[in-house]
Design a protein around this motif. Sequence first.
Motif: not given
Length: 529
Positions: A411-412, A414, A417-418, A421, A429-430, A433, A510, A514
């Motif tokens: 599950r890497k 996300p 993605r970060d 970005n 984004g989603w 993925m 990251e 944010h």
Amino acid sequence: MSTTTPQREVFATRGAFIFAAIGSAVGLGNIWRFPYVTYENGGGAFIIPYLVALLTAGIPLLFFDYAMGHRSRGSAPLAFRMATKVAEPIGWFQTGVAVVIGIYYAAIIGWAGAYMFFSLNQAWGDDAETYFFGSFLQMGDPGVSFEFVPMILILVIVVWVITLGVLLGGVQAGIARFSKIFIPLLIILFLALVIRALFLPGAAEGLNALFTPDFSALSDPAVWIAAYGQIFFSLSIAFGIMITYASYLKKKTNLTGSGLVVAFSNSGFEILAGIGVFAALGFMAAASGSQVSDVATSGIGLAFVAFPTLISEMPGGGLFGFAFFACLVFAGLTSLISIVQVPIQALREKFGIGNKASILLVGGAMAIISILLMSTVTALYVLDTMDAFANNIGIVGAAVVGLIVVGWFARKLPVLRDHLNAISSFKVGWFWMIILGGVTALVLAYMLITQIITYATEGYGEYPALIIGVFGWGMIALLIVIAVVLSLIRWPRKTIEEADAAIADSVAEEQKGHHTGRHAADETTRGGN
């Protein structure tokens, strides 16, 4: 064994990286594979599935590779290991596939180098096909032989000397400088070829044959699979190259922006190649009084049989031929250099070997195997089998398993993605993925299963079981075993510490992104009030 990891090199500028990445992506397949695949799969209508494949598989996978390599500052095995320990064999398998491709790719570049000069006096005479398979390659019966062809032996040695010489110059002084010179030269030469081809009698018929759309083809699943296959193979994804190159980038580099430039440059070159090749084939058909369908072919047959025949028939053919084969040499060399760098960096990190020693050890071993297999009378059978299995099973298999293990189980996505970005202009984004973990993974899984069934039930190319067993299935099995064995060897502590530090830097970047985003949102809210 030393446990001191050599200092990691970097590309001095983002532009240097982009040239090197384009050099890797733009290879022989752009010139001799794309035009025929387009022609066979609906002509102009094929551009629709081609663009869909580019947007839903090519670019997402390119971003995936960039994020994997840049986040860990590691080669393919190290990048997968830092994502999750169980994924390390995938990185080694990708590295092994790069080794296999490099071994046979060198031979094709050598052939193109010879034909560059053969073009000047049309050395192949009246029968280009007989000359290539007979006088030049001196092909024997299908099998394995160690009877060398002296000219091919010399050509393969020369290609390896050039390749290792560039690599010994390092990432910036060697790879980047070579790419910055030869990619613009390749584009200029190829543009000149295309313009010349467009003014040949019959060129319009060739272009009509290529681009006239057959929209009924879009209902055929095989056409869509062909589009995904072409995008997948032409972008140099899923066999370690883009992971390795991204690891040489500075901490703050626009990854997605660079990826878009590389992807669209590669596709632009492919379309340009299609125009040039089919304009020339249109002339060839007109000159011989036949249909374009009678002369259209791809791969080695296009380059070393159809084009020499064309060169003999056209005015100014000698110079046209010299430029065409020079393009093959330049495109091939920039790709081969990137391919060989993959195992060099992987072994360098795993065993703490010095830069020059790793190049001479790994590159030298690849050169020796390449010379032994690709300079003989049975080289073409071995080459063709290795190419089919490395591409259709090796690369596709590594991509599918990589997406499943890193994306589904670890599950890497996300996290990747970060990372993208935090430092890039084009945000993902989603959708990225979902496309990557869903559409791309399923399409590639379908391609892989279909190909395995086909090879298992029908064989390949009517070759003897020995060739397919050793250089097809045997090669894939050996790569899997080696990947597992290498994964069992401990990494130098310093290598893991440096990768951990790189990831910690990425996480900090990251979090900073944010924080900046929340701060900007707060300012906007206060301004609105």
